[in-house]
Design a protein around this motif. Structure first.
Motif, PDB file in Angstrom:
ATOM      1  N   LEU A 119       0.832  -1.203   0.000  1.00  0.00           N
ATOM      2  CA  LEU A 119       0.000   0.000   0.000  1.00  0.00           C
ATOM      3  C   LEU A 119       0.865   1.250   0.000  1.00  0.00           C
ATOM      4  O   LEU A 119       0.624   2.187  -0.760  1.00  0.00           O
ATOM      5  N   LEU A 120       1.877   1.254   0.859  1.00  0.00           N
ATOM      6  CA  LEU A 120       2.728   2.425   1.034  1.00  0.00           C
ATOM      7  C   LEU A 120       4.151   2.085   0.620  1.00  0.00           C
ATOM      8  O   LEU A 120       4.687   1.051   1.034  1.00  0.00           O
ATOM      9  N   ARG A 121       4.742   2.957  -0.180  1.00  0.00           N
ATOM     10  CA  ARG A 121       6.139   2.760  -0.590  1.00  0.00           C
ATOM     11  C   ARG A 121       6.905   4.071  -0.454  1.00  0.00           C
ATOM     12  O   ARG A 121       6.465   5.104  -0.961  1.00  0.00           O
ATOM     13  N   LEU A 122       8.032   4.008   0.220  1.00  0.00           N
ATOM     14  CA  LEU A 122       8.981   5.109   0.252  1.00  0.00           C
ATOM     15  C   LEU A 122      10.235   4.634  -0.461  1.00  0.00           C
ATOM     16  O   LEU A 122      10.747   3.543  -0.159  1.00  0.00           O
ATOM     17  N   ALA A 123      10.727   5.424  -1.393  1.00  0.00           N
ATOM     18  CA  ALA A 123      11.893   5.027  -2.181  1.00  0.00           C
ATOM     19  C   ALA A 123      12.950   6.126  -2.141  1.00  0.00           C
ATOM     20  O   ALA A 123      12.710   7.251  -2.601  1.00  0.00           O
ATOM     21  N   GLU A 124      14.088   5.801  -1.515  1.00  0.00           N
ATOM     22  CA  GLU A 124      15.246   6.695  -1.472  1.00  0.00           C
ATOM     23  C   GLU A 124      14.861   8.103  -1.009  1.00  0.00           C
ATOM     24  O   GLU A 124      15.238   9.110  -1.616  1.00  0.00           O
ATOM     25  N   VAL A 125      14.111   8.156   0.087  1.00  0.00           N
ATOM     26  CA  VAL A 125      13.656   9.443   0.609  1.00  0.00           C
ATOM     27  C   VAL A 125      14.792  10.134   1.366  1.00  0.00           C
ATOM     28  O   VAL A 125      15.414   9.549   2.257  1.00  0.00           O
ATOM     29  N   ALA A 142       8.647  -0.497   2.267  1.00  0.00           N
ATOM     30  CA  ALA A 142       7.412  -0.976   1.644  1.00  0.00           C
ATOM     31  C   ALA A 142       6.548  -1.578   2.733  1.00  0.00           C
ATOM     32  O   ALA A 142       7.012  -2.379   3.542  1.00  0.00           O
ATOM     33  N   LEU A 143       5.279  -1.174   2.759  1.00  0.00           N
ATOM     34  CA  LEU A 143       4.348  -1.641   3.785  1.00  0.00           C
ATOM     35  C   LEU A 143       3.110  -2.178   3.101  1.00  0.00           C
ATOM     36  O   LEU A 143       2.458  -1.460   2.326  1.00  0.00           O
ATOM     37  N   GLY A 144       2.815  -3.433   3.356  1.00  0.00           N
ATOM     38  CA  GLY A 144       1.697  -4.082   2.700  1.00  0.00           C
ATOM     39  C   GLY A 144       0.491  -4.233   3.596  1.00  0.00           C
ATOM     40  O   GLY A 144       0.562  -4.082   4.825  1.00  0.00           O
ATOM     41  N   ALA A 145      -0.628  -4.545   2.986  1.00  0.00           N
ATOM     42  CA  ALA A 145      -1.849  -4.804   3.736  1.00  0.00           C
ATOM     43  C   ALA A 145      -1.619  -5.968   4.697  1.00  0.00           C
ATOM     44  O   ALA A 145      -0.977  -6.964   4.358  1.00  0.00           O
ATOM     45  N   GLY A 146      -2.122  -5.832   5.931  1.00  0.00           N
ATOM     46  CA  GLY A 146      -1.951  -6.872   6.929  1.00  0.00           C
ATOM     47  C   GLY A 146      -0.614  -6.842   7.640  1.00  0.00           C
ATOM     48  O   GLY A 146      -0.318  -7.760   8.411  1.00  0.00           O
ATOM     49  N   GLN A 147       0.169  -5.799   7.429  1.00  0.00           N
ATOM     50  CA  GLN A 147       1.485  -5.702   8.053  1.00  0.00           C
ATOM     51  C   GLN A 147       1.527  -4.547   9.048  1.00  0.00           C
ATOM     52  O   GLN A 147       0.843  -3.533   8.881  1.00  0.00           O
ATOM     53  N   THR A 184       4.567   6.906  -2.205  1.00  0.00           N
ATOM     54  CA  THR A 184       3.310   6.596  -2.889  1.00  0.00           C
ATOM     55  C   THR A 184       2.413   5.755  -1.992  1.00  0.00           C
ATOM     56  O   THR A 184       2.879   4.948  -1.188  1.00  0.00           O
ATOM     57  N   PHE A 185       1.117   5.970  -2.167  1.00  0.00           N
ATOM     58  CA  PHE A 185       0.102   5.141  -1.532  1.00  0.00           C
ATOM     59  C   PHE A 185      -0.763   4.592  -2.651  1.00  0.00           C
ATOM     60  O   PHE A 185      -1.362   5.333  -3.419  1.00  0.00           O
ATOM     61  N   ARG A 186      -0.777   3.264  -2.758  1.00  0.00           N
ATOM     62  CA  ARG A 186      -1.450   2.605  -3.872  1.00  0.00           C
ATOM     63  C   ARG A 186      -1.000   3.192  -5.208  1.00  0.00           C
ATOM     64  O   ARG A 186      -1.786   3.520  -6.076  1.00  0.00           O
ATOM     65  N   ASP A 187       0.320   3.372  -5.322  1.00  0.00           N
ATOM     66  CA  ASP A 187       0.991   3.807  -6.561  1.00  0.00           C
ATOM     67  C   ASP A 187       0.672   5.239  -6.963  1.00  0.00           C
ATOM     68  O   ASP A 187       1.076   5.667  -8.059  1.00  0.00           O
ATOM     69  N   ALA A 188       0.000   6.005  -6.109  1.00  0.00           N
ATOM     70  CA  ALA A 188      -0.234   7.427  -6.366  1.00  0.00           C
ATOM     71  C   ALA A 188       0.540   8.234  -5.320  1.00  0.00           C
ATOM     72  O   ALA A 188       0.742   7.764  -4.190  1.00  0.00           O
ATOM     73  N   PRO A 189       1.004   9.444  -5.650  1.00  0.00           N
ATOM     74  CA  PRO A 189       1.757  10.231  -4.680  1.00  0.00           C
ATOM     75  C   PRO A 189       0.981  10.442  -3.382  1.00  0.00           C
ATOM     76  O   PRO A 189      -0.219  10.741  -3.401  1.00  0.00           O
ATOM     77  N   ALA A 190       1.650  10.250  -2.258  1.00  0.00           N
ATOM     78  CA  ALA A 190       1.022  10.460  -0.954  1.00  0.00           C
ATOM     79  C   ALA A 190       0.781  11.954  -0.759  1.00  0.00           C
ATOM     80  O   ALA A 190       1.717  12.756  -0.802  1.00  0.00           O
ATOM     81  N   ASP A 191      -0.474  12.322  -0.552  1.00  0.00           N
ATOM     82  CA  ASP A 191      -0.842  13.733  -0.425  1.00  0.00           C
ATOM     83  C   ASP A 191      -2.055  13.825   0.484  1.00  0.00           C
ATOM     84  O   ASP A 191      -3.146  13.381   0.127  1.00  0.00           O
ATOM     85  N   GLU A 192      -1.882  14.393   1.678  1.00  0.00           N
ATOM     86  CA  GLU A 192      -2.983  14.449   2.628  1.00  0.00           C
ATOM     87  C   GLU A 192      -4.153  15.291   2.128  1.00  0.00           C
ATOM     88  O   GLU A 192      -5.263  15.204   2.664  1.00  0.00           O
TER      89      GLU A 192
END
Length: 217
Positions: free
Chosen positions: A6-12, A28-33, A64-72
């Motif tokens: 669901l959530l991915r941070l890459a080289e932040v 990387a954080l997946g559903a159920g984790q 990204t959250f579900r492959d879209a940029p994370a934006d509150e």
């Protein structure tokens, strides 16, 4: 589905002035984790969570959250991501119950009254339901912030030191709730100083130090 990222941070990378805080963080954080980030004060845990929650933009890298940029500010992101990132911003003229009911109704919860009653009981707030948030102790205020994340649907829960001001019994109950949320398919990312909470939640433990994430000892 369990295991779906669901959530991915890459080289932040991120810093303040000349002080680097995050130096190539990937996660990387997946559903159920459940992932718990541990580390000393000033290590950058809160910064990492604010970036993951789309509240702060990194200097470099992607989130990204579900492959879209994370934006509150994005409607889909707000609908699926619940956060408790420090002292809660509460409506001073609403009681505890009214505040939780507003959160539930804003997210279209059909059984809002029942869900609020359940959250009040789970978080030891039933006897304080008609109080105003400013009248609560620090511990009860923290429980109200956590309850607000429970009365609404969420695929991802992001919590910054959720154990703050809580006694041992409340921490144990929190750990059990987080484990149950993950068992139901939600993902949980938290920063904590309490390894026992991470263990109760069934979390994969990571340590943030010198701007890098590593498996915790």
């Amino acid at each position: 589905m369990r295991g779906m990222d669901l959530l991915r941070l890459a080289e932040v990378r991120h810093g303040y002035g000349r002080r680097p805080v995050l130096d190539g963080v990937s996660l990387a954080l997946g559903a159920g984790q459940v992932v718990a980030v541990l580390g000393p004060n000033g290590a950058g845990k809160s910064t990492l969570l604010r970036i993951a929650a789309g509240r702060e933009r990194p200097d470099a890298g992607t989130v990204t959250f579900r492959d879209a940029p994370a934006d509150e500010d994005g409607a889909a992101f707000r609908a699926d991501v619940a956060c408790a990132l420090g002292p809660g911003a509460h409506y001073p003229d609403l009681t505890v119950r009214e505040h939780l009911l507003l959160v539930a109704l804003a997210h279209g919860v059909p059984d809002a009254e029942e869900r609020v009653d359940a959250a009040l009981g789970e978080h030891r707030l039933a006897d304080h339901a008609e109080q105003f948030p400013d009248a609560l102790s620090a511990g009860l205020g923290q429980l109200l912030s956590l309850a607000a994340t429970r009365v609404r649907p969420a695929e991802l829960l992001i919590l910054d030191e959720p154990e703050a001001h809580l006694d041992a019994e409340a921490r144990a109950a929190l750990g059990a709730r987080l484990r149950a949320l993950a068992a139901g398919g939600a993902a949980v990312l938290l920063a904590t100083h309490d390894p026992a909470l991470a263990e109760r939640a069934g979390a994969r433990r990571l340590s943030l130090a010198d701007g890098r994430l590593r498996p915790a000892a």
